[in-house]
Design a protein around this motif. Structure first.
Motif, mmCIF file in Angstrom:
data_model
loop_
_atom_site.group_PDB
_atom_site.id
_atom_site.type_symbol
_atom_site.label_atom_id
_atom_site.label_comp_id
_atom_site.label_asym_id
_atom_site.label_seq_id
_atom_site.Cartn_x
_atom_site.Cartn_y
_atom_site.Cartn_z
ATOM 1 N N THR A 42 -15.753 -31.474 -6.527
ATOM 2 C CA THR A 42 -15.062 -32.620 -5.959
ATOM 3 C C THR A 42 -13.568 -32.324 -6.062
ATOM 4 O OG1 THR A 42 -14.900 -33.725 -8.092
ATOM 5 C CG2 THR A 42 -16.867 -34.178 -6.768
ATOM 6 N N ARG A 43 -12.750 -33.178 -5.502
ATOM 7 C CA ARG A 43 -11.303 -32.974 -5.555
ATOM 8 C C ARG A 43 -10.807 -32.963 -7.001
ATOM 9 N NH1 ARG A 43 -7.745 -33.876 -1.357
ATOM 10 N NH2 ARG A 43 -5.541 -33.963 -1.918
ATOM 11 N N ARG A 44 -11.329 -33.873 -7.818
ATOM 12 C CA ARG A 44 -10.916 -33.939 -9.217
ATOM 13 C C ARG A 44 -11.377 -32.700 -9.974
ATOM 14 N NH1 ARG A 44 -13.185 -35.504 -14.006
ATOM 15 N NH2 ARG A 44 -11.771 -36.375 -15.575
ATOM 16 N N CYS A 45 -12.632 -32.293 -9.741
ATOM 17 C CA CYS A 45 -13.161 -31.120 -10.416
ATOM 18 C C CYS A 45 -12.391 -29.865 -10.023
ATOM 19 C CB CYS A 45 -14.641 -30.936 -10.084
ATOM 20 S SG CYS A 45 -15.705 -32.127 -10.907
ATOM 21 N N TYR A 46 -12.014 -29.807 -8.762
ATOM 22 C CA TYR A 46 -11.258 -28.659 -8.268
ATOM 23 C C TYR A 46 -9.971 -28.491 -9.058
ATOM 24 C CZ TYR A 46 -7.978 -26.241 -5.137
ATOM 25 O OH TYR A 46 -7.033 -25.410 -4.629
ATOM 26 N N THR A 47 -9.224 -29.592 -9.223
ATOM 27 C CA THR A 47 -7.950 -29.521 -9.933
ATOM 28 C C THR A 47 -8.148 -29.197 -11.407
ATOM 29 O OG1 THR A 47 -6.972 -31.131 -8.416
ATOM 30 C CG2 THR A 47 -5.860 -30.801 -10.527
ATOM 31 N N TYR A 48 -9.052 -29.925 -12.056
ATOM 32 C CA TYR A 48 -9.254 -29.746 -13.486
ATOM 33 C C TYR A 48 -9.912 -28.412 -13.810
ATOM 34 C CZ TYR A 48 -7.784 -34.398 -14.925
ATOM 35 O OH TYR A 48 -7.036 -35.504 -15.207
ATOM 36 N N TYR A 49 -10.927 -28.055 -13.055
ATOM 37 C CA TYR A 49 -11.682 -26.848 -13.399
ATOM 38 C C TYR A 49 -10.858 -25.582 -13.199
ATOM 39 C CZ TYR A 49 -15.406 -23.431 -13.757
ATOM 40 O OH TYR A 49 -16.164 -22.366 -14.145
ATOM 41 N N PHE A 50 -10.317 -25.409 -12.020
ATOM 42 C CA PHE A 50 -9.634 -24.157 -11.724
ATOM 43 C C PHE A 50 -8.282 -24.031 -12.414
ATOM 44 C CE2 PHE A 50 -12.613 -24.361 -8.145
ATOM 45 C CZ PHE A 50 -13.172 -23.096 -8.244
ATOM 46 N N ASN A 51 -7.620 -25.138 -12.685
ATOM 47 C CA ASN A 51 -6.325 -25.067 -13.358
ATOM 48 C C ASN A 51 -6.449 -25.096 -14.875
ATOM 49 O OD1 ASN A 51 -4.059 -24.987 -11.397
ATOM 50 N ND2 ASN A 51 -5.072 -26.788 -10.583
ATOM 51 N N ILE A 52 -7.249 -26.026 -15.380
ATOM 52 C CA ILE A 52 -7.296 -26.225 -16.829
ATOM 53 C C ILE A 52 -8.413 -25.414 -17.496
ATOM 54 C CG2 ILE A 52 -7.593 -27.939 -18.667
ATOM 55 C CD1 ILE A 52 -6.330 -29.986 -16.809
ATOM 56 N N VAL A 53 -9.640 -25.595 -17.026
ATOM 57 C CA VAL A 53 -10.776 -24.930 -17.682
ATOM 58 C C VAL A 53 -10.714 -23.418 -17.495
ATOM 59 C CG1 VAL A 53 -13.279 -24.752 -17.797
ATOM 60 C CG2 VAL A 53 -12.209 -26.977 -17.431
ATOM 61 N N LEU A 54 -10.676 -22.982 -16.245
ATOM 62 C CA LEU A 54 -10.638 -21.543 -15.984
ATOM 63 C C LEU A 54 -9.354 -20.922 -16.514
ATOM 64 C CD1 LEU A 54 -12.357 -19.358 -14.680
ATOM 65 C CD2 LEU A 54 -11.111 -19.719 -12.548
ATOM 66 N N GLY A 55 -8.239 -21.652 -16.370
ATOM 67 C CA GLY A 55 -6.982 -21.156 -16.914
ATOM 68 C C GLY A 55 -7.047 -20.997 -18.422
ATOM 69 N N GLY A 56 -7.566 -22.030 -19.096
ATOM 70 C CA GLY A 56 -7.692 -21.950 -20.555
ATOM 71 C C GLY A 56 -8.586 -20.818 -20.995
ATOM 72 N N ALA A 57 -9.674 -20.579 -20.264
ATOM 73 C CA ALA A 57 -10.601 -19.496 -20.604
ATOM 74 C C ALA A 57 -9.914 -18.140 -20.521
ATOM 75 C CB ALA A 57 -11.810 -19.534 -19.673
ATOM 76 N N ILE A 58 -9.157 -17.933 -19.458
ATOM 77 C CA ILE A 58 -8.503 -16.629 -19.269
ATOM 78 C C ILE A 58 -7.318 -16.473 -20.214
ATOM 79 C CG2 ILE A 58 -7.196 -15.236 -17.615
ATOM 80 C CD1 ILE A 58 -9.074 -16.236 -15.446
ATOM 81 N N TYR A 59 -6.559 -17.539 -20.457
ATOM 82 C CA TYR A 59 -5.442 -17.441 -21.406
ATOM 83 C C TYR A 59 -5.953 -17.109 -22.813
ATOM 84 C CZ TYR A 59 -2.597 -19.607 -17.761
ATOM 85 O OH TYR A 59 -1.946 -19.887 -16.591
ATOM 86 N N LEU A 60 -7.041 -17.752 -23.206
ATOM 87 C CA LEU A 60 -7.617 -17.475 -24.522
ATOM 88 C C LEU A 60 -8.122 -16.039 -24.588
ATOM 89 C CD1 LEU A 60 -8.419 -18.468 -27.306
ATOM 90 C CD2 LEU A 60 -10.564 -19.323 -26.346
ATOM 91 N N SER A 61 -8.736 -15.567 -23.513
ATOM 92 C CA SER A 61 -9.221 -14.189 -23.498
ATOM 93 C C SER A 61 -8.056 -13.203 -23.586
ATOM 94 C CB SER A 61 -10.049 -13.923 -22.237
ATOM 95 O OG SER A 61 -9.227 -13.830 -21.088
ATOM 96 N N CYS A 62 -6.905 -13.576 -23.004
ATOM 97 C CA CYS A 62 -5.716 -12.713 -23.083
ATOM 98 C C CYS A 62 -5.182 -12.652 -24.513
ATOM 99 C CB CYS A 62 -4.635 -13.219 -22.126
ATOM 100 S SG CYS A 62 -4.970 -12.882 -20.387
ATOM 101 N N MET A 63 -5.272 -13.777 -25.234
ATOM 102 C CA MET A 63 -4.865 -13.774 -26.639
ATOM 103 C C MET A 63 -5.760 -12.851 -27.448
ATOM 104 S SD MET A 63 -4.049 -17.832 -27.301
ATOM 105 C CE MET A 63 -3.892 -17.534 -29.063
ATOM 106 N N VAL A 64 -7.072 -12.931 -27.186
ATOM 107 C CA VAL A 64 -8.025 -12.049 -27.879
ATOM 108 C C VAL A 64 -7.751 -10.594 -27.510
ATOM 109 C CG1 VAL A 64 -10.461 -11.454 -28.155
ATOM 110 C CG2 VAL A 64 -9.776 -13.854 -27.991
#
Length: 222
Positions: free
Chosen positions: A179-201
Motif C-alpha cells: 500500500t502507499r503507507r507500506c511503500y514508504t515505511y518498508y522501503f525507507n525504514i525497514v529495508l534501510g534499517g536492515a542494510i544499515y545494520l548489515s553495514c555496521m556488522v
C-alpha cells in the motif's frame, strides 16, 4: 514544562561541553564540532532560522544526517567509501522523512500560516518529491547491499531477517502489498534499517580481518 532561560542554559551547557571535549581530542574535530553547532543553531534560531524557509528545511535535514556520519568517521580517523555512501544515503532518508512529515501536517500548517515545503510547493509536488527521494534512497541501498551486505553470510542474514520480519509486520491483512503507507515505511525504514545494520556488522568484521565471500568478484567488485 521548562522556562526559556533554563532551556537556553541547558543547550549552552551541552554545546560548551562538546567544544571542550573536542578541543582536547584534536583541532580538526574541534573545528568540525563548532561547525555542526553553528549549523544546528542556524536551523532553529533567529535571525537565520533556516527551517522557516521552504526547501531549506529539507536541505538542512539532508546535511544534518550526512555531516553527523562524516563527523563520526573523522573522530574514528577512517573515512572510507562505505562511510561516504552511508552518509549520503542517511541524508536522503532524512529528507524523505521531513517531506512526508510536511505532507502529513499540510492542513494544519496551511491554516496556521506556517511556511513549509509542502505548503509552498503544494501536496502534488511534495508527493512527487517524496517519491523521487525514496527512489534515490532505494538505489543507494542497493549499492550498499551489493558492495557491503553481500560480503559475509552474517550480513546477508541480517538483511533477510529484518526485511522479512518487516514485511510480515507491515503487510495488510488482506495481502494487498504494498500500500502507499507500506511503500514508504518498508522501503525507507525497514529495508534501510536492515542494510544499515548489515553495514555496521560488515565494518566490524572488516576491522577484525574476516575474509569476505567475494560473491561479486566476477564483475570486478571485491
Amino acid at each position: 514544562n521548562i522556562s526559556k532561560k533554563y532551556g537556553i542554559s541547558f543547550i549552552l551547557t551541552f554545546a560548551i561541553i562538546s567544544l571542550i571535549v573536542s578541543f582536547f581530542y584534536n583541532i580538526q574535530v574541534f573545528l568540525f564540532t563548532g561547525f555542526l553547532l553553528f549549523f544546528s543553531w542556524s536551523y532553529s534560531a533567529p535571525p537565520l532560522r533556516l527551517k522557516g524557509i521552504p526547501g531549506m528545511d529539507i536541505i538542512w535535514h539532508f546535511f544534518g544526517f550526512f555531516l553527523l556520519i562524516i563527523w563520526g568517521s573523522i573522530i574514528a580517523g577512517n573515512l572510507r567509501p562505505i562511510n561516504w555512501l552511508v552518509a549520503f544515503s542517511l541524508g536522503i532518508f532524512s529528507a524523505v522523512g521531513q517531506v512526508c512529515n510536511h505532507i502529513i501536517d499540510y492542513s494544519f500548517d496551511k491554516k496556521s500560516g506556517t511556511k513549509t515545503f509542502a505548503v509552498w510547493a503544494g501536496l502534488d509536488a511534495s508527493s512527487k518529491t517524496a517519491n523521487s527521494l525514496t527512489l534515490i534512497h532505494i538505489l543507494l541501498l542497493v549499492c550498499l547491499f551489493l558492495l557491503f551486505s553481500l560480503s559475509y553470510y552474517i550480513t546477508i542474514g541480517v538483511v533477510i531477517l529484518i526485511a522479512g520480519l518487516g514485511y510480515i509486520l507491515l503487510r495488510p491483512k488482506r495481502g494487498n502489498f504494498p500500500t502507499r503507507r507500506c511503500y514508504t515505511y518498508y522501503f525507507n525504514i525497514v529495508l534501510g534499517g536492515a542494510i544499515y545494520l548489515s553495514c555496521m556488522v560488515y565494518y566490524i568484521l572488516f576491522l577484525l580481518g574476516s575474509p569476505t565471500l567475494k560473491l561479486l568478484s566476477f564483475i570486478g567488485i571485491p
